[in-house]
Design a protein around this motif. Structure first.
Motif, PDB file in Angstrom:
ATOM      1  N   PHE A  28       0.828  -1.201   0.000  1.00 52.92           N
ATOM      2  CA  PHE A  28       0.000   0.000   0.000  1.00 52.92           C
ATOM      3  C   PHE A  28       0.871   1.263   0.000  1.00 52.92           C
ATOM      4  O   PHE A  28       0.622   2.200  -0.759  1.00 52.92           O
ATOM      5  N   ASP A  29       1.910   1.278   0.848  1.00 49.54           N
ATOM      6  CA  ASP A  29       2.820   2.421   0.923  1.00 49.54           C
ATOM      7  C   ASP A  29       3.542   2.659  -0.400  1.00 49.54           C
ATOM      8  O   ASP A  29       3.768   3.803  -0.799  1.00 49.54           O
ATOM      9  N   LYS A  30       3.912   1.593  -1.082  1.00 47.40           N
ATOM     10  CA  LYS A  30       4.607   1.695  -2.370  1.00 47.40           C
ATOM     11  C   LYS A  30       3.648   1.912  -3.536  1.00 47.40           C
ATOM     12  O   LYS A  30       4.078   2.035  -4.667  1.00 47.40           O
ATOM     13  N   GLN A  31       2.363   1.906  -3.232  1.00 47.66           N
ATOM     14  CA  GLN A  31       1.298   2.086  -4.227  1.00 47.66           C
ATOM     15  C   GLN A  31       1.306   0.991  -5.297  1.00 47.66           C
ATOM     16  O   GLN A  31       1.021   1.235  -6.461  1.00 47.66           O
TER      17      GLN A  31
END
Length: 148
Positions: A28-31
């Motif tokens: 999620f953080d790295k999309q």
């Protein structure tokens, strides 16, 4: 957003593996848009196979330029992965590695003794040049560095 561990199926071996909440948070953080398709062992095998078969320029269809030339140091005929420029020395693999090993030691001595500068009269230059000293002259200042 809260993440919980999920069970996914590996695309290679068909086995189940856990897509942990921490991994989901990372994705999620790295999309990243897609979930992982392979379990860790299959992913490692796939990465290892890519390294063995080659994933560099040759694997992409780009050929490297190989030029036959003679080494400037020892005179052995060798091939180099570039087109030599006129006026610049070309070294064989062995001479290049030997030069690479000697450069860091000389650079360390130069940087350690860089601060030692003293004005020097021209008549003292010949006296100071004895032994294993290196002299670099500028118009107003002489730098003497003792090689260790």
């Amino acid at each position: 957003m809260e993440f919980v561990d999920r069970i996914l199926t590996c695309a290679d071996c068909g086995g189940e593996f856990i897509f942990t909440a921490g991994e989901q948070l990372f994705f999620f953080d790295k999309q990243f848009k897609n979930d992982p398709k392979r379990c860790k062992p299959c992913k490692s095998k796939r990465a290892g196979a890519a390294m063995r078969t080659g994933s560099g320029p040759a694997a992409a269809g780009i050929s490297r330029t190989e030029t036959r030339t003679t080494c400037s140091e020892c005179g052995v005929e060798t091939t180099v992965p570039f087109k030599p420029t006129q006026g610049r020395p070309v070294l064989c693999r062995q001479c290049f590695q030997n030069k690479q090993r000697s450069v860091p030691a000389a650079a360390a001595v130069d940087s350690a003794l860089e601060h030692v500068q003293a004005p020097m009269a021209p008549e003292l230059v010949s006296a100071a040049a004895s032994g294993s000293e290196r002299i670099a002259a500028s118009s107003e200042m002489m730098v003497i560095a003792r090689a260790s």
